[in-house]
Design an enzyme around this catalytic site. Structure first.
Site, PDB file in Angstrom:
ATOM      1  N   ALA A   1       0.871  -1.148   0.032  1.00  0.00           N
ATOM      2  CA  ALA A   1       0.035   0.026  -0.269  1.00  0.00           C
ATOM      3  C   ALA A   1       0.856   1.373   0.019  1.00  0.00           C
ATOM      4  CB  ALA A   1      -0.902   0.010   1.059  1.00  0.00           C
TER       5      ALA A   1
ATOM      6  N   LYS B   1       0.539  -0.190 -22.794  1.00  0.00           N
ATOM      7  CA  LYS B   1       1.012   0.518 -21.398  1.00  0.00           C
ATOM      8  C   LYS B   1       2.483   0.113 -21.287  1.00  0.00           C
ATOM      9  CE  LYS B   1       1.266   1.235 -16.556  1.00  0.00           C
ATOM     10  NZ  LYS B   1       0.701   1.049 -15.340  1.00  0.00           N
TER      11      LYS B   1
END
Length: 326
Positions: A8, A204
């Site tokens: 995170a 991408k």
């Protein structure tokens, strides 16, 4: 629905705040000062239209969090194989692993079909750590588009984008993909389920493959790298080699190389993630973004002379800095 975001940092933290604010049962795995700040003060997200602070469940020990329905992996690619054993307490019989990692994914040839079906990629999954430790049937692909940064421990600044494209390896619009898409959409994120996610992976990857190592070697921002005739030509050569590989694997590109480079130039004075890692003395994400494409070139009998040269140079640059391999 229990969702754990493993890693995170900027992107994982951005997603975590959005999900928590929408009332989802979300937990975060992080470490160091960033984790300590989240545990003490919650997680703060700065967006263009304001700030949000949410209390979050966060730990550096997955055993604290228990079995999850979804584990969304938002680490750098090279950081994942070593932590697969640590992630096992999060994984039950019906857990889905959402691979939100840049580059060629370790599961690429799972349910791909053709002569390379089931092929494992050593460059992104050394020793088959993820293939054996997660199992490819658990995986749900994800292409991450947002840009964000950790401005200080416990604080995320959102820069742009809110799309997380999802896709099953076989292209099916599965129940688990649709359920996660709904949860992310309820949190204000775009989460389309794509039947051909590999096409998006390659569009991408086109930029990451070329812009990242060239910027690390030259320290040029995207606007310069994409408009200077010399560096633009190098990026274009790398992209064309990658396009030949991808098309042999059945990928369809919705735009051409020059439009992709022009899109990079339009981003402006942006320092790529690989250049940021180099300047901040963090391990560089070379294998998932560049070595993997070289490996696919070998598997498809496609020459990659430009990629080979740039890869050799950026590896050496990273080794000299102590940020890659031995």
């Amino acid at each position: 629905m229990k969702i754990c975001i493993f890693g995170a940092g900027a992107i994982g933290g951005y997603m975590g705040v959005k999900l928590a604010r929408a009332g989802a049962d979300v937990s975060l795995v992080a470490r160091g000062p960033h984790l300590a700040a989240m545990q003490a003060n919650g997680l703060r997200l700065i967006e263009e239209d304001g700030e949000t602070r949410v209390d979050v469940t966060a730990s550096d020990n997955p055993e604290d969090l228990g079995v999850q329905d979804y584990v969304i992996v938002t680490l750098k690619a090279h950081s994942v194989p070593p932590v697969v054993p640590k992630m096992q307490p999060l994984i039950g019989d019906n857990t889905t692993i959402v691979s939100g990692v840049n580059g060629v994914p370790w599961w690429y040839f799972h349910k791909h079909g053709g002569a390379l079906e089931g092929t494992r990629l050593e460059s992104v999954d050394p020793g088959n750590a993820q293939w054996d430790g997660f199992g490819p049937d658990r995986v749900l692909g994800c292409v991450v588009y947002p840009a964000a940064e950790v401005t200080e421990p416990g604080v995320i600044r959102h820069i742009e984008g809110n799309r997380f494209s999802l896709g099953e390896p076989d292209g099916e619009k599965s129940e688990r993909a649709m359920a996660l898409s709904k949860a992310l959409s309820s949190a204000g994120l775009k989460a389309p389920v794509r039947p051909r996610l590999r096409d998006e992976i390659w569009v991408k990857l086109w930029g990451n493959l070329s812009f990242n190592p060239i910027s690390a070697l030259t320290h040029a921002t995207l606007d310069i790298l994409c408009t200077d005739p010399g560096t633009r030509a190098v990026a274009r050569g790398m992209m064309l080699e990658a396009q030949e590989i991808a098309e042999k694997l059945g990928v369809k590109f919705p735009i051409d190389v020059d439009r992709r480079i022009d899109g990079g130039a339009a981003v402006g004075e942006h320092r790529t993630s690989m250049l940021q890692d180099l300047t901040m003395e963090r391990p560089m994400e070379i294998d998932a973004l560049v070595t993997s494409v070289q490996e696919l070139g070998r598997l498809t009998d496609t020459p990659t002379p430009t990629i080979d040269i740039v890869l050799a140079l950026v590896r050496q640059r990273a080794r000299v800095a102590g940020l890659y391999g031995a």
